[in-house]
Design an enzyme around this catalytic site. Sequence first.
Site, PDB file in Angstrom:
ATOM      1  N   HIS A 167       1.540   4.358  -2.913  1.00 54.86           N
ATOM      2  CA  HIS A 167       1.414   5.769  -2.625  1.00 54.86           C
ATOM      3  C   HIS A 167       2.766   6.241  -3.583  1.00 54.86           C
ATOM      4  CE1 HIS A 167      -1.925   6.715  -0.152  1.00 54.86           C
ATOM      5  NE2 HIS A 167      -1.574   6.037   0.880  1.00 54.86           N
ATOM      6  N   HIS A 212       0.701  -1.279  -0.143  1.00 57.08           N
ATOM      7  CA  HIS A 212       0.152   0.162  -0.138  1.00 57.08           C
ATOM      8  C   HIS A 212       0.885   1.309  -0.018  1.00 57.08           C
ATOM      9  CE1 HIS A 212      -3.569   2.525   1.438  1.00 57.08           C
ATOM     10  NE2 HIS A 212      -2.449   3.092   1.853  1.00 57.08           N
ATOM     11  N   GLU A 213       1.860   1.255   0.796  1.00 58.53           N
ATOM     12  CA  GLU A 213       2.740   2.442   0.772  1.00 58.53           C
ATOM     13  C   GLU A 213       3.396   2.595  -0.299  1.00 58.53           C
ATOM     14  OE1 GLU A 213       2.078   4.461   3.144  1.00 58.53           O
ATOM     15  OE2 GLU A 213       0.947   3.299   4.316  1.00 58.53           O
ATOM     16  N   GLU A 271      -6.260   6.925  -1.621  1.00 52.44           N
ATOM     17  CA  GLU A 271      -6.203   6.070  -0.696  1.00 52.44           C
ATOM     18  C   GLU A 271      -6.918   4.396  -1.438  1.00 52.44           C
ATOM     19  OE1 GLU A 271      -4.407   4.990   2.662  1.00 52.44           O
ATOM     20  OE2 GLU A 271      -4.649   6.958   1.819  1.00 52.44           O
TER      21      GLU A 271
END
Length: 297
Positions: A154, A150-151, A227
């Site tokens: 980003h 997930h990071e 997100e």
Amino acid sequence: MKRILLFVATNIAIMVVLTAVLFVLSAVFGIDLAQSTGGQFNYAGTLLLAAVFGFGGAFISLAMSKWMAKRSMGAQVIERPSNSQEAWLLQTVQRLARQAGIGMPEVAIFHSPAPNAFATGASKNNALVAVSTGLLQTMSADEVEAVLGHEIGHIANGDMVTLTLIQGVVNTFVIFLARLAAFFVDRVIFRNQDGRGPGYFISWIVFEILFGVLASIVVCWFSRQREFRADAAGAHLAGRRKMIAALRRLQGGQPEPLPEQFSAFGIAGGVGQGLRHLFMTHPPLGERIRALEAADR
């Protein structure tokens, strides 16, 4: 206390730098910085001031974000793994970064009992991924991998730069429109021909707060959309099952809020209903899980 002092000192330094830049630009382009001249609003000078402080503050904060994360969060970068867990973290981030087509970010651990993680950095190839000790202690390896995905998502999606640009635009409009509205209120309601009487300063504060609140709603909406994209990236990189499991694990905990400059890129968040929902940087975890489940059908 250390975090507060660091925040204040950093913002003072940014204001000094931006003020110097503003005066240099006004001299180079020959733009008068006076708010009004002969009772007329100075559109060019006010717009220059708004752009320098609106964009300048946002981009300086982005450039300093890694340094701030290490100082304010106490994030310790893993230079050489001291145990098998740290070695696994580095190897996993390296593999996910390679899959995402970005440079290897720095990997750090910060002390917090709450499960959380965040990414920051000025570019895709100059980033930092940090995880909390609480996340490492409460999540399985598969769930941690999904959080790291997930990071990395980003970073690969360019979310830090995108949100900085959005923040710069809304900051510029807030600064400019607050001064413009206050000028006309002072002239029309308080009958001050210069537009810079006491009514101007009172109105200026009111409009700064009002427009600032509206701007926050816009920025938070964009943050929530990104997100969902980071969740999709985490599912692609680590596996949809792992990403859903990680989000469900977070549902059962009480994530500790990250400092404001990192909150938009953390894994956790999204608690609030009604009007509070407008100011959330993260969608509710339930919505994020449902979005991933729907994409799997």
